[in-house]
Design a protein around this motif. Structure first.
Motif, short mmCIF file in Angstrom:
data_model
loop_
_atom_site.label_atom_id
_atom_site.label_comp_id
_atom_site.label_asym_id
_atom_site.label_seq_id
_atom_site.Cartn_x
_atom_site.Cartn_y
_atom_site.Cartn_z
N ALA A 84 0.81 -1.21 0.00
CA ALA A 84 0.00 0.00 0.00
C ALA A 84 0.85 1.26 0.00
CB ALA A 84 -0.92 0.00 1.20
N GLN A 85 2.02 1.22 0.65
CA GLN A 85 2.86 2.40 0.72
C GLN A 85 4.31 2.03 0.46
OE1 GLN A 85 2.24 4.41 4.43
NE2 GLN A 85 0.34 5.34 3.73
N HIS A 94 1.58 6.50 -1.62
CA HIS A 94 0.54 5.47 -1.62
C HIS A 94 0.49 4.90 -3.03
CE1 HIS A 94 -3.17 3.40 -0.73
NE2 HIS A 94 -3.67 3.89 -1.84
#
Length: 82
Positions: A20-21, A45
């Motif tokens: 996700a990041q 992100h």
């Protein structure tokens, strides 16, 4: 920068949704209008990844969105960012 096959790449990304990041580990200067310049330590992100090594992401500090090479970032695997 145009992804190799957006539909296939988005499907592949969906299988790896845990990423996700990411954190920038090496600066990158955008070369095309849809790319995103990165500075070391930027946190992004991830929206999309392609099979040819590109990532579309949103920089959390200012909301800017664009593509950048995957080799310039590292997945954040902990809640505590180093």
């Amino acid at each position: 920068m145009f992804p190799s096959d957006p539909v296939e790449d988005i499907e592949q990304f969906s299988k790896n949704i845990d990423i996700a990041q990411v954190k920038c580990i090496k600066g990158y200067q955008a070369k095309e209008y849809d790319e995103l310049s990165l500075e070391k330590a930027d946190i992004l992100h991830v929206k999309t990844q392609t099979s040819d090594g590109w990532v579309e992401g949103i920089r959390l500090s200012d909301g800017e969105r664009g593509w950048f090479p995957k080799i310039h970032v590292k997945e954040i695997t902990s809640r505590n960012v180093n």
